[in-house]
Each structure stands twice: as C-alpha cells, then as structure tokens.
Design a protein around this motif. Structure first.
Motif, PDB file in Angstrom:
ATOM      1  N   LEU A 199       0.832  -1.210   0.000  1.00 41.27           N
ATOM      2  CA  LEU A 199       0.000   0.000   0.000  1.00 41.27           C
ATOM      3  C   LEU A 199       0.867   1.260   0.000  1.00 41.27           C
ATOM      4  O   LEU A 199       0.521   2.266  -0.633  1.00 41.27           O
ATOM      5  CB  LEU A 199      -0.934  -0.012   1.210  1.00 41.27           C
ATOM      6  CG  LEU A 199      -1.972  -1.145   1.241  1.00 41.27           C
ATOM      7  CD1 LEU A 199      -2.734  -1.138   2.550  1.00 41.27           C
ATOM      8  CD2 LEU A 199      -2.926  -1.021   0.064  1.00 41.27           C
ATOM      9  N   ARG A 200       1.998   1.223   0.703  1.00 44.55           N
ATOM     10  CA  ARG A 200       2.879   2.395   0.729  1.00 44.55           C
ATOM     11  C   ARG A 200       3.440   2.675  -0.664  1.00 44.55           C
ATOM     12  O   ARG A 200       3.469   3.828  -1.127  1.00 44.55           O
ATOM     13  CB  ARG A 200       4.024   2.153   1.712  1.00 44.55           C
ATOM     14  CG  ARG A 200       4.919   3.378   1.952  1.00 44.55           C
ATOM     15  CD  ARG A 200       6.117   3.028   2.786  1.00 44.55           C
ATOM     16  NE  ARG A 200       7.050   2.188   2.047  1.00 44.55           N
ATOM     17  CZ  ARG A 200       7.952   2.672   1.184  1.00 44.55           C
ATOM     18  NH1 ARG A 200       8.025   3.974   0.954  1.00 44.55           N
ATOM     19  NH2 ARG A 200       8.761   1.851   0.560  1.00 44.55           N
ATOM     20  N   ARG A 201       3.856   1.610  -1.350  1.00 47.11           N
ATOM     21  CA  ARG A 201       4.411   1.807  -2.699  1.00 47.11           C
ATOM     22  C   ARG A 201       3.320   2.257  -3.673  1.00 47.11           C
ATOM     23  O   ARG A 201       3.588   3.048  -4.588  1.00 47.11           O
ATOM     24  CB  ARG A 201       5.047   0.503  -3.179  1.00 47.11           C
ATOM     25  CG  ARG A 201       6.294   0.108  -2.387  1.00 47.11           C
ATOM     26  CD  ARG A 201       6.935  -1.145  -2.951  1.00 47.11           C
ATOM     27  NE  ARG A 201       8.109  -1.527  -2.181  1.00 47.11           N
ATOM     28  CZ  ARG A 201       8.918  -2.541  -2.493  1.00 47.11           C
ATOM     29  NH1 ARG A 201       8.649  -3.268  -3.573  1.00 47.11           N
ATOM     30  NH2 ARG A 201       9.963  -2.837  -1.748  1.00 47.11           N
TER      31      ARG A 201
ATOM     32  N   LEU B 186       0.817   4.143  -2.924  1.00 48.95           N
ATOM     33  CA  LEU B 186       0.601   5.565  -2.675  1.00 48.95           C
ATOM     34  C   LEU B 186       1.681   6.406  -3.348  1.00 48.95           C
ATOM     35  O   LEU B 186       1.395   7.477  -3.907  1.00 48.95           O
ATOM     36  CB  LEU B 186       0.592   5.819  -1.164  1.00 48.95           C
ATOM     37  CG  LEU B 186       0.332   7.258  -0.717  1.00 48.95           C
ATOM     38  CD1 LEU B 186      -1.039   7.731  -1.207  1.00 48.95           C
ATOM     39  CD2 LEU B 186       0.418   7.385   0.806  1.00 48.95           C
ATOM     40  N   LEU B 187       2.908   5.934  -3.326  1.00 46.63           N
ATOM     41  CA  LEU B 187       3.986   6.651  -4.005  1.00 46.63           C
ATOM     42  C   LEU B 187       3.774   6.665  -5.519  1.00 46.63           C
ATOM     43  O   LEU B 187       4.063   7.663  -6.190  1.00 46.63           O
ATOM     44  CB  LEU B 187       5.337   6.008  -3.666  1.00 46.63           C
ATOM     45  CG  LEU B 187       5.805   6.138  -2.206  1.00 46.63           C
ATOM     46  CD1 LEU B 187       7.116   5.393  -2.007  1.00 46.63           C
ATOM     47  CD2 LEU B 187       5.966   7.598  -1.812  1.00 46.63           C
ATOM     48  N   ASP B 188       3.255   5.558  -6.054  1.00 46.30           N
ATOM     49  CA  ASP B 188       2.996   5.510  -7.498  1.00 46.30           C
ATOM     50  C   ASP B 188       1.925   6.517  -7.904  1.00 46.30           C
ATOM     51  O   ASP B 188       1.987   7.114  -8.991  1.00 46.30           O
ATOM     52  CB  ASP B 188       2.561   4.096  -7.907  1.00 46.30           C
ATOM     53  CG  ASP B 188       3.702   3.097  -7.827  1.00 46.30           C
ATOM     54  OD1 ASP B 188       4.868   3.544  -7.814  1.00 46.30           O
ATOM     55  OD2 ASP B 188       3.436   1.879  -7.766  1.00 46.30           O
ATOM     56  N   LYS B 189       0.924   6.700  -7.012  1.00 43.00           N
ATOM     57  CA  LYS B 189      -0.127   7.668  -7.335  1.00 43.00           C
ATOM     58  C   LYS B 189       0.421   9.091  -7.417  1.00 43.00           C
ATOM     59  O   LYS B 189      -0.086   9.927  -8.156  1.00 43.00           O
ATOM     60  CB  LYS B 189      -1.230   7.608  -6.284  1.00 43.00           C
ATOM     61  CG  LYS B 189      -2.065   6.335  -6.333  1.00 43.00           C
ATOM     62  CD  LYS B 189      -3.161   6.367  -5.271  1.00 43.00           C
ATOM     63  CE  LYS B 189      -3.989   5.109  -5.303  1.00 43.00           C
ATOM     64  NZ  LYS B 189      -5.069   5.115  -4.281  1.00 43.00           N
ATOM     65  N   GLN B 190       1.440   9.372  -6.623  1.00 38.01           N
ATOM     66  CA  GLN B 190       2.033  10.704  -6.596  1.00 38.01           C
ATOM     67  C   GLN B 190       3.111  10.900  -7.652  1.00 38.01           C
ATOM     68  O   GLN B 190       3.696  11.965  -7.760  1.00 38.01           O
ATOM     69  CB  GLN B 190       2.626  10.960  -5.204  1.00 38.01           C
ATOM     70  CG  GLN B 190       1.601  10.873  -4.080  1.00 38.01           C
ATOM     71  CD  GLN B 190       2.229  10.911  -2.707  1.00 38.01           C
ATOM     72  OE1 GLN B 190       3.456  10.888  -2.578  1.00 38.01           O
ATOM     73  NE2 GLN B 190       1.406  10.956  -1.666  1.00 38.01           N
TER      74      GLN B 190
ATOM     75  N   ARG C 153       2.664   9.088 -13.897  1.00 42.04           N
ATOM     76  CA  ARG C 153       1.427   8.301 -13.830  1.00 42.04           C
ATOM     77  C   ARG C 153       0.643   8.460 -15.134  1.00 42.04           C
ATOM     78  O   ARG C 153       0.499   9.576 -15.661  1.00 42.04           O
ATOM     79  CB  ARG C 153       0.583   8.796 -12.659  1.00 42.04           C
ATOM     80  CG  ARG C 153      -0.717   8.020 -12.436  1.00 42.04           C
ATOM     81  CD  ARG C 153      -1.444   8.581 -11.226  1.00 42.04           C
ATOM     82  NE  ARG C 153      -2.737   7.963 -11.028  1.00 42.04           N
ATOM     83  CZ  ARG C 153      -2.940   6.807 -10.411  1.00 42.04           C
ATOM     84  NH1 ARG C 153      -1.898   6.156  -9.933  1.00 42.04           N
ATOM     85  NH2 ARG C 153      -4.147   6.305 -10.250  1.00 42.04           N
TER      86      ARG C 153
ATOM     87  N   ASP D 278      -6.397   1.178  -8.742  1.00 42.75           N
ATOM     88  CA  ASP D 278      -5.319   1.040  -7.756  1.00 42.75           C
ATOM     89  C   ASP D 278      -5.677   1.702  -6.423  1.00 42.75           C
ATOM     90  O   ASP D 278      -4.801   2.209  -5.723  1.00 42.75           O
ATOM     91  CB  ASP D 278      -4.011   1.609  -8.300  1.00 42.75           C
ATOM     92  CG  ASP D 278      -4.141   3.091  -8.665  1.00 42.75           C
ATOM     93  OD1 ASP D 278      -5.281   3.608  -8.631  1.00 42.75           O
ATOM     94  OD2 ASP D 278      -3.120   3.715  -8.976  1.00 42.75           O
ATOM     95  N   SER D 279      -6.959   1.704  -6.092  1.00 45.60           N
ATOM     96  CA  SER D 279      -7.331   2.202  -4.776  1.00 45.60           C
ATOM     97  C   SER D 279      -6.863   1.206  -3.709  1.00 45.60           C
ATOM     98  O   SER D 279      -6.548   0.052  -4.007  1.00 45.60           O
ATOM     99  CB  SER D 279      -8.847   2.388  -4.681  1.00 45.60           C
ATOM    100  OG  SER D 279      -9.498   1.130  -4.748  1.00 45.60           O
ATOM    101  N   SER D 280      -6.814   1.661  -2.475  1.00 48.29           N
ATOM    102  CA  SER D 280      -6.348   0.789  -1.387  1.00 48.29           C
ATOM    103  C   SER D 280      -7.231  -0.448  -1.263  1.00 48.29           C
ATOM    104  O   SER D 280      -6.740  -1.559  -1.005  1.00 48.29           O
ATOM    105  CB  SER D 280      -6.334   1.562  -0.066  1.00 48.29           C
ATOM    106  OG  SER D 280      -5.445   2.655  -0.143  1.00 48.29           O
TER     107      SER D 280
END
Length: 473
Positions: A94-96, A98-102, A106, A113-115
C-alpha cells in the motif's frame, strides 16, 4: 527474453493474425472476455519457440497463478527451472501504491489502484499462491521465496546469481552425462515419480555408506535431491555432501559389478513401525523380551545394560520385532542390523518394573504423589494473599480459600466446574478485601455522603450483609 502472458497473446495477434488461434483469441477479446487458459497457453507455447528463448532462455513473468494453469503447463511439459516469489507485506504494498499515485509519470487514464482494490488483489494472490506453491515444492523443488521489501537492484542481483548457478549446474550435468560420468541432479526439477522409476540397484539407500562402512542409510525420509546423482541412466541418493563427492569422482566403485556389498533383499531390510503397526502384530512378542539390543551390545552385554525399550521406537527385521530405548539407538540398528539382531539374554534378568497403584502407597506417599503439588500451590497463594473474610476467623478463612483454590484448579474436573469455582474464588477474594478497604476509607470524623468515595456505601452494605452469610453457598 522477458515474456508475460499478454506479450504472448499480442505476439500471436500481431504476427499471425490469420491463424485459427488468433481468430479465436480475437473473438473472445472483442466480446470483452478474457482469453481462456487453454488458448493463452497455446499462445505461450508458440512464443517459446522463438530463437532467443531456445538459446538464451526466457523469464515468464506473473504466470502461473492458478492451479488450473499449473496443470496445463504440466500437460504441455513446460516446467520452469526456478520460480521466484517476491514476498512482501501488505503495508509495504500500500505504501508503494501511494507513491505511485504521486508519481509525475502516472498514466493519464484511470487505474484500479485504490487501497481497497489493491487489498482485494493481494488477498486473491495470496490464496492462489498457497495452492500452487506446495505443488512445485513437492514435485520439482524449484520454488524460491525472496524478500520483496529489498530494492529492485538487490532482487535483480539475487535472482541473477541464482539463475547463473542453476544454468552452470545444467551445463555441467549435460557435459558429464555426455562423457559417461556421474552427474548431480540437484535443481533438475525431477519429480518424485520419475525418481522412483529410475532408481538404481540400491533404491534410496546410500551406495557409498554401504560400500565403505557397510551401513544401510535410508535417504527416503528427505525428498530433497541435493545429494543425488545420475549414473548410467539410474538415480542414486547419498547421505551427505562427502558421500556425493566420492560418488561423482569414482561412481564405478559403488555400483555393480565393483560394489563390494549388494543391497539386501526387501524382506531383509529393517522396517520402522508405528505404535499402531506394533499392536497389529499381536500376538508377536518382541525379541530379547523387549530389552534394547543396541544398549545391551554396546554395554558389553552386561547386566546393567539391560534397558527396556519403548514401543514408540520399534523395528521389524527378518520377521522379528525389536524395541529400542530411544531414537538414536533405533537409527544405529537401522544402519547395521546384522550387528545387533543375533543376541541372547543372560540367565539373570532385571525384575520387571510394574506401575504401583496410587492407593497402595502409605499415607505420606499417597499425599505426596496425589495432592502435594496442588496443596503447595494453594497454600502458597493463601500465604501471599493473607485473606480475612468478614466475621470469620483467619483459620477458617484460610481453609475456605484453599478449598476453593483446589476446586478451581483441579485438572481432573470438567471445564464448567473449574470455571464455577474460579468465580467463587474471585468473589471470596473480593469479600476478603472489604476489611482492608474499609479500614483505610473509614475515618473517625463523620463525612457527608457527597464527600465519601463513590463505592464506599456499596462496599459497606456488602460488608454488613455478610454477617449471616455462608461463604460456601
């Protein structure tokens, strides 16, 4: 070549668009359906015919993921040399994500790719992997788990080293077999059935140990082929690395016709028994009246070396039953049964140690063996707590506490009885704590109800109500 299932399907659609396989794949895709596993695997099989795959090798990415796909691969004889699973905690996933979304790179189109979606995907992946991992571990021993929390460079380096090692192993195997030498079969993805069908004259017994030390070392307990070799089309398992090195160097010395000792017939091989197997042999009696033959012989056949065996360690050899003292003695017999099986007992034998009935003991012995432990625990508890029940003497309070404690922690009582008396013991202790509580909270001067502790009046009323109450009720 890196190859995913999507790459294989796109290769068919782009390079062979008029073939029957491509047309059937297009029909499914135009309907919005996923390609069936059978069609996808046919596309993969064709993609594997590429020259690069045949010469340099291939990395199949993300496949198989279901047990059905595993079965289809087995039917088509597509067996990966190594399968690497990247194990990673869901929190790190989940941490990775979140980084991909930012990330500024992208893609512009929406991604699932929601949690919540990622958690569901991870759960499905874990469930599917738990089904296919045991198959490859048991059948081919080619499943390896890597810590996916490391950097991609660490993972790349680890996988590269492992694949280089197995490639070298395959090349060495092919070269040695071509020269007529013995070759190690570790990491060759040999199935248990194939191993059994091609075992040599010694079965799963180590030929080196038999030839050099006349020891029967059964290697069937371990499914690993780390210490196994092929020679003249047959497989041989060794007891360890030292024996494997000797076999690879001069295999002719350890197989017929130069092998000094043949493997005994199946009926003359020692067979370990379970407790159920021993009971099924009734009325067969154990040899040496149940004394351990290994302990007796190693003890120079002295009177003191006559030790009764344990039925848990039993062996059937030459249609005779032997019982051993422990696992170590059993293994020594399994390796050299001829050394221990022909023994005779002396005329004088130790007396049988029969269990003594508890009620046959004298008073002090009965108390020591029957209730001493429970009494010590109860008396230790009452000594530490020093309870005093309202309106009862200290002696009667201590006796009641011990009685409740013995009932509450009696291992022979049913669960509901123990729970019942544990509750009574807790209530008894609460009532005993009323005296020290009231002694601290009650003062010489009268206090208004609003100035008293919240639970003072309730505990005072409880204390007074215990004057005519039986604690055993």
């Amino acid at each position: 070549m890196r190859l995913s299932m999507g790459d294989a399907i796109r290769s068919i659609l782009n390079n062979q668009p008029e073939t029957e396989l491509a047309l059937v794949l297009k029909w499914h895709l135009h309907k919005g359906l996923t390609a069936p596993d059978e069609l996808a695997l046919r596309a993969l099989d064709i993609a594997l015919m590429d020259t690069v795959c045949n010469t340099s090798g291939v990395v199949i990415d993300g496949y198989p993921v279901t047990i059905k796909q595993v079965d289809l691969l087995e039917e088509m004889k597509i067996i990966p040399i190594k399968i690497f699973e990247l194990d990673i905690d869901i929190k790190e996933v989940l941490r990775r994500a979140l980084l991909d979304k930012q990330s500024p790179n992208r893609p512009p189109y929406p991604l699932h790719d929601s949690s919540h979606i990622i958690s569901l995907k991870n759960s499905c992946y874990k469930t599917q992997t738990e089904e296919i991992r045991p198959f490859y571990e048991e059948q081919h021993q080619n499943w390896y788990v890597l810590d996916g929390s490391h950097s991609k460079w660490w993972i790349w380096d680890k996988i590269l080293k492992d694949t280089q090692a197995v490639t070298k192993q395959i090349q060495l195997y092919l070269e040695r077999i071509r020269q007529g030498k013995a070759a190690s079969i570790a990491d060759m993805c040999i199935t248990p059935n194939e191993l059994l069908s091609r075992l040599g004259e010694f079965g799963q017994y180590c030929p080196v140990s038999l030839a050099e030390r006349e020891e029967l070392i059964d290697c069937s307990d371990s499914p690993s082929l780390k210490f196994a070799a092929e020679f003249r089309g047959h497989y041989y398992k060794m007891a360890g690395q030292k024996e494997l090195d000797k076999f690879l160097k001069t295999p002719e010395l350890y197989v017929p016709p130069l092998a000094p000792y043949p493997l005994p017939l199946l009926n003359n091989l020692p067979k370990r028994l379970t407790i159920a197997d021993v009971k099924a042999l009734f009325p067969m009696q154990a040899e040496l009246q149940g004394f351990c033959p290994v302990t007796f012989l190693d003890g120079k056949q002295r009177y003191e070396a006559l030790v009764p065996g344990d039925i848990e360690y039993a062996v059937l050899y030459r249609e005779k039953l032997y019982i051993f003292e422990n696992e170590e003695k059993l293994q020594r017999f399994m390796r050299k049964p001829e050394k221990y099986w022909k023994l005779t007992l002396p005329h004088k034998l130790p007396p049988l140690k029969e269990p003594i009935v508890l009620t046959a003991l004298p008073l002090t012995g009965y108390l020591e063996q029957g209730v001493a432990t429970s009494l010590i625990k109860a008396m230790n508890a009452v000594g530490c707590l020093k309870p005093k029940f309202p309106f009862l003497s200290v002696k009667r309070t201590a006796l009641l506490f011990i009685a409740f404690h013995l009932k509450a922690y009696n291992p022979n009582s049913p669960d509901y009885v123990r729970k019942k008396y544990k509750m009574k013991l807790e209530r008894f202790i609460d009532h005993c704590e009323l005296i020290p509580y009231l002694g601290i909270k009650m003062t010489k001067k009268y206090k208004e109800p609003q100035n008293r502790p919240i639970d003072f009046d309730h505990k005072l009323q409880t204390f007074l109500s215990l004057k005519d109450v039986d604690p055993l009720a």
